[in-house]
Design a protein around this motif. Structure first.
Motif, mmCIF file in Angstrom:
data_model
loop_
_atom_site.group_PDB
_atom_site.id
_atom_site.type_symbol
_atom_site.label_atom_id
_atom_site.label_comp_id
_atom_site.label_asym_id
_atom_site.label_seq_id
_atom_site.Cartn_x
_atom_site.Cartn_y
_atom_site.Cartn_z
ATOM 1 N N THR A 72 0.815 -1.214 0.000
ATOM 2 C CA THR A 72 0.000 0.000 0.000
ATOM 3 C C THR A 72 0.849 1.264 0.000
ATOM 4 O OG1 THR A 72 -0.191 -0.077 2.425
ATOM 5 C CG2 THR A 72 -1.901 -1.178 1.141
ATOM 6 N N GLY A 73 1.923 1.267 0.775
ATOM 7 C CA GLY A 73 2.804 2.430 0.781
ATOM 8 C C GLY A 73 3.493 2.611 -0.560
ATOM 9 N N PHE A 74 3.908 1.507 -1.159
ATOM 10 C CA PHE A 74 4.531 1.564 -2.485
ATOM 11 C C PHE A 74 3.553 2.138 -3.506
ATOM 12 C CE2 PHE A 74 5.355 -0.242 -6.659
ATOM 13 C CZ PHE A 74 6.727 -0.057 -6.815
ATOM 14 N N ALA A 75 2.296 1.671 -3.466
ATOM 15 C CA ALA A 75 1.299 2.139 -4.428
ATOM 16 C C ALA A 75 1.047 3.632 -4.282
ATOM 17 C CB ALA A 75 -0.009 1.362 -4.245
ATOM 18 N N ALA A 76 0.970 4.124 -3.047
ATOM 19 C CA ALA A 76 0.682 5.544 -2.820
ATOM 20 C C ALA A 76 1.808 6.436 -3.320
ATOM 21 C CB ALA A 76 0.433 5.791 -1.335
ATOM 22 N N ASP A 77 3.043 5.949 -3.280
ATOM 23 C CA ASP A 77 4.191 6.763 -3.693
ATOM 24 C C ASP A 77 4.536 6.609 -5.171
ATOM 25 O OD1 ASP A 77 4.907 8.320 -1.548
ATOM 26 O OD2 ASP A 77 6.171 6.783 -0.631
ATOM 27 N N SER A 128 -6.711 4.257 1.330
ATOM 28 C CA SER A 128 -6.541 5.265 2.382
ATOM 29 C C SER A 128 -5.235 6.052 2.278
ATOM 30 C CB SER A 128 -6.658 4.608 3.764
ATOM 31 O OG SER A 128 -7.976 4.164 3.979
ATOM 32 N N PRO A 129 -4.061 5.406 2.101
ATOM 33 C CA PRO A 129 -2.839 6.212 1.950
ATOM 34 C C PRO A 129 -2.906 7.137 0.742
ATOM 35 C CG PRO A 129 -2.293 3.912 2.372
ATOM 36 C CD PRO A 129 -3.760 3.963 2.097
ATOM 37 N N ALA A 130 -3.479 6.643 -0.362
ATOM 38 C CA ALA A 130 -3.605 7.488 -1.559
ATOM 39 C C ALA A 130 -4.553 8.652 -1.292
ATOM 40 C CB ALA A 130 -4.113 6.648 -2.726
ATOM 41 N N ARG A 131 -5.648 8.393 -0.573
ATOM 42 C CA ARG A 131 -6.625 9.453 -0.290
ATOM 43 C C ARG A 131 -6.028 10.523 0.607
ATOM 44 N NH1 ARG A 131 -10.153 9.555 3.841
ATOM 45 N NH2 ARG A 131 -9.839 7.333 4.223
ATOM 46 N N HIS A 132 -5.281 10.116 1.606
ATOM 47 C CA HIS A 132 -4.684 11.091 2.519
ATOM 48 C C HIS A 132 -3.612 11.937 1.829
ATOM 49 C CE1 HIS A 132 -6.744 8.846 5.678
ATOM 50 N NE2 HIS A 132 -6.432 9.812 6.509
ATOM 51 N N VAL A 203 0.840 18.096 -8.800
ATOM 52 C CA VAL A 203 1.475 16.775 -8.865
ATOM 53 C C VAL A 203 2.914 16.876 -8.381
ATOM 54 C CG1 VAL A 203 2.102 14.851 -10.356
ATOM 55 C CG2 VAL A 203 -0.001 16.139 -10.787
ATOM 56 N N GLN A 204 3.270 15.980 -7.481
ATOM 57 C CA GLN A 204 4.616 15.970 -6.914
ATOM 58 C C GLN A 204 5.449 14.885 -7.580
ATOM 59 O OE1 GLN A 204 3.234 15.075 -3.053
ATOM 60 N NE2 GLN A 204 2.740 17.168 -2.493
ATOM 61 N N SER A 205 6.746 15.042 -7.493
ATOM 62 C CA SER A 205 7.641 14.028 -8.057
ATOM 63 C C SER A 205 7.452 12.720 -7.304
ATOM 64 C CB SER A 205 9.096 14.485 -7.936
ATOM 65 O OG SER A 205 9.431 14.743 -6.588
ATOM 66 N N ARG A 206 7.334 11.632 -8.047
ATOM 67 C CA ARG A 206 7.123 10.329 -7.429
ATOM 68 C C ARG A 206 8.467 9.649 -7.163
ATOM 69 N NH1 ARG A 206 2.748 10.785 -10.926
ATOM 70 N NH2 ARG A 206 0.766 10.753 -9.789
ATOM 71 N N ALA A 207 8.435 8.761 -6.198
ATOM 72 C CA ALA A 207 9.660 8.066 -5.816
ATOM 73 C C ALA A 207 10.112 7.131 -6.938
ATOM 74 C CB ALA A 207 9.423 7.260 -4.534
ATOM 75 N N PRO A 343 8.312 14.974 0.458
ATOM 76 C CA PRO A 343 7.240 14.560 -0.447
ATOM 77 C C PRO A 343 7.431 13.173 -1.050
ATOM 78 C CG PRO A 343 7.763 16.865 -0.818
ATOM 79 C CD PRO A 343 8.788 16.357 0.162
ATOM 80 N N VAL A 344 8.662 12.807 -1.415
ATOM 81 C CA VAL A 344 8.879 11.505 -2.051
ATOM 82 C C VAL A 344 8.705 10.352 -1.062
ATOM 83 C CG1 VAL A 344 10.405 12.383 -3.851
ATOM 84 C CG2 VAL A 344 11.370 11.658 -1.656
ATOM 85 N N MET A 345 8.725 10.654 0.255
ATOM 86 C CA MET A 345 8.541 9.627 1.273
ATOM 87 C C MET A 345 7.138 9.663 1.865
ATOM 88 S SD MET A 345 11.440 8.076 1.390
ATOM 89 C CE MET A 345 11.116 7.102 2.848
ATOM 90 N N ARG A 346 6.360 10.646 1.494
ATOM 91 C CA ARG A 346 5.089 10.899 2.193
ATOM 92 C C ARG A 346 4.120 9.723 2.096
ATOM 93 N NH1 ARG A 346 3.227 16.520 0.715
ATOM 94 N NH2 ARG A 346 4.833 17.091 2.229
ATOM 95 N N GLY A 347 4.011 9.104 0.922
ATOM 96 C CA GLY A 347 3.092 7.988 0.774
ATOM 97 C C GLY A 347 3.439 6.835 1.685
ATOM 98 N N ARG A 348 4.736 6.480 1.763
ATOM 99 C CA ARG A 348 5.145 5.368 2.612
ATOM 100 C C ARG A 348 4.993 5.699 4.083
ATOM 101 N NH1 ARG A 348 10.533 4.623 -0.837
ATOM 102 N NH2 ARG A 348 9.800 6.708 -1.430
ATOM 103 N N VAL A 349 5.321 6.929 4.458
ATOM 104 C CA VAL A 349 5.177 7.330 5.863
ATOM 105 C C VAL A 349 3.708 7.336 6.259
ATOM 106 C CG1 VAL A 349 5.469 9.228 7.497
ATOM 107 C CG2 VAL A 349 7.336 8.613 5.957
ATOM 108 N N MET A 350 2.839 7.850 5.378
ATOM 109 C CA MET A 350 1.421 7.865 5.695
ATOM 110 C C MET A 350 0.834 6.458 5.702
ATOM 111 S SD MET A 350 0.739 10.851 6.524
ATOM 112 C CE MET A 350 -1.037 10.692 6.652
#
Length: 439
Positions: A72-77, A128-132, A203-207, A343-350
């Motif tokens: 899930t964290g990978f998908a969000a980032d 949920s991680p993507a939504r947040h 849109v932010q830079s993706r990991a 920002p590049v870590m935000r999806g995994r952290v969330m």
């Protein structure tokens, strides 16, 4: 034509956020209706007031957030969040429709609810991680804290409306129709996602897709004392304190001997507090770590107060306190972690945050449900109070240990010495530039 909105609702100035908020409020109402109907179905129709069964449902629904964390964290980032949300929201609507059909036809059994809860947990684990994190693409960094708070306001305003409607519908037409209405509500959020102006998204830079990127999220958190303290506090309260379905349903049925209408009403009453807390959060420019401590302490006192209330009306007053403090605490964890994370870590952290906030329910909900069955709901609320005070001790320890940080160290930990709040990305970049000049 009116001027731009300022203050509490300033994020609504943007077209994309307005569209998103409109769809979200409709879907959130449906979600809360289903939560009430599902709990009532399990507690009164499929079992004989068995709180442990509700705990199992909650465990299955929120457990996948923890089990699927590497994905899930990978998908969000790494994936496009808008498309990911379209897929997950459509799947959630389909699941609600399926459970509704089974219930209306009279075929539903307890294992069906368990299965649908688990499947819903798998879908929301990705959604949920993507939504947040998608919120930052709707408004940008400057209004991120405000947008997060307004999202909480929407979710908890729906908590006021949805349960009250659900209680009335359950009493009149049954739980199955509530599930079908929730399925229809997903059309609103899907339309909002389709209607967004993609060109105006921030849109932010993706990991980069590298081996070990999932572990990098844990290494990032491990090096951040502030994030570790926040997550430990969240673990304690989320595991044993945020079990409102168990607390309210068991108090309603076994202590106050009430029906579905009062169960829905009490859930709506608690939402008065959560909405108030969300609106106060939206007014604040920046969240502060000390606010977590305040929220944890008040939440503990609220649970203790609710545990000793002699009737439903006074219990409802305590629920308002619980709602406001719970929202203050959870919303602050969300804003603090997003604003102080790269920002590049935000999806995994969330995703880690959500895994703890929701994925620890499989640990706590069955325990709290068993305590409610064995010793009574009041003792279950006592566990919630104890967990909050333990979280407060963690927060006090962190503040005492790191209140004397040097300016350099505070910058690495994502905090600004001047105001005690998290640094923005631009502030963090300026700080690092000054460090390089100094060396």
């Amino acid at each position: 034509m009116g001027g731009p909105v300022k203050g509490t609702f300033r994020s609504l100035n943007g077209f994309n956020y307005r569209i998103w908020a409109g769809g979200a409020i409709v879907s959130n109402v449906g979600t809360w209706m289903q939560r009430i109907a599902q709990g009532w179905l399990v507690l009164t129709q499929l079992t004989h007031n068995n709180a442990t069964a509700i705990g199992v449902v909650m465990a299955l629904q929120f457990g996948p957030h923890l089990l699927l964390l590497p994905l899930t964290g990978f998908a969000a980032d790494h994936l496009e969040r808008r498309k990911l949300l379209i897929g997950t929201q459509a799947a959630m609507g389909t699941l609600a429709f399926g459970l509704g059909i089974l219930t209306i036809t009279g075929l539903v059994q307890l294992w069906h609810v368990y299965l649908f809860a688990f499947l819903l947990g798998c879908v929301t684990g990705f959604g949920s991680p993507a939504r947040h994190t998608f919120v930052s693409e709707l408004v940008g960094e400057a209004d991120l804290a405000n947008a997060v708070a307004l999202n909480s306001t929407s979710f908890n305003a729906a908590r006021m409306i949805g349960p009250a409607i659900a209680g009335t519908l359950i009493a009149s037409v049954g739980s199955g129709w509530v599930f079908l209405i929730n399925a229809a509500s997903f059309v609103a959020v899907l339309c909002s996602l389709v209607l967004l102006r993609v060109s105006e998204l921030h849109v932010q830079s993706r990991a980069f897709r590298t081996r070990g990127s999932f572990a990098a999220g844990f290494r990032y958190v491990w090096k951040r004392p502030d994030l570790k303290a926040i997550l430990l506090m969240l673990f304690l309260i989320a595991t044993f304190g945020l079990n409102f379905q168990i607390f309210i349903s068991t108090m309603s049925v076994t202590v106050f001997h009430a029906g579905a209408s009062q169960y829905g009403f009490l859930t709506s009453v608690m939402a008065i507090g959560t909405v108030a807390g969300a609106l106060l959060a939206a007014e604040r420019e920046k969240p502060h770590f000390a606010l977590l401590l305040v929220g944890a302490v008040i939440f503990g006192f609220g649970c203790a107060l609710a545990a000793v209330m002699p009737n439903a009306w006074l219990f409802g007053i305590a629920l308002v306190i619980i709602g406001a403090s719970a929202l203050t605490f959870t919303n602050s964890t969300n804003s603090l972690m997003q604003l102080s994370t790269e920002p590049v870590m935000r999806g995994r952290v969330m995703a880690i945050r959500l895994a703890i906030a929701m994925g620890c329910t499989p640990i706590g909900a069955p325990i709290v449900g068993w305590v409610a069955d064995r010793f009574g709901p009041r003792w279950a609320l006592g566990i919630g109070a104890a967990s909050s005070f333990a979280a407060a001790i963690v927060g006090i320890h962190h503040l005492v240990k790191y209140s004397g940080l040097s300016v350099c160290d505070a910058g690495h930990f994502g905090f600004s010495i001047d105001d005690g709040g998290p640094m923005t990305d631009s502030q963090r970049s300026d700080h690092r530039a000054k460090e390089q000049e100094a060396t």
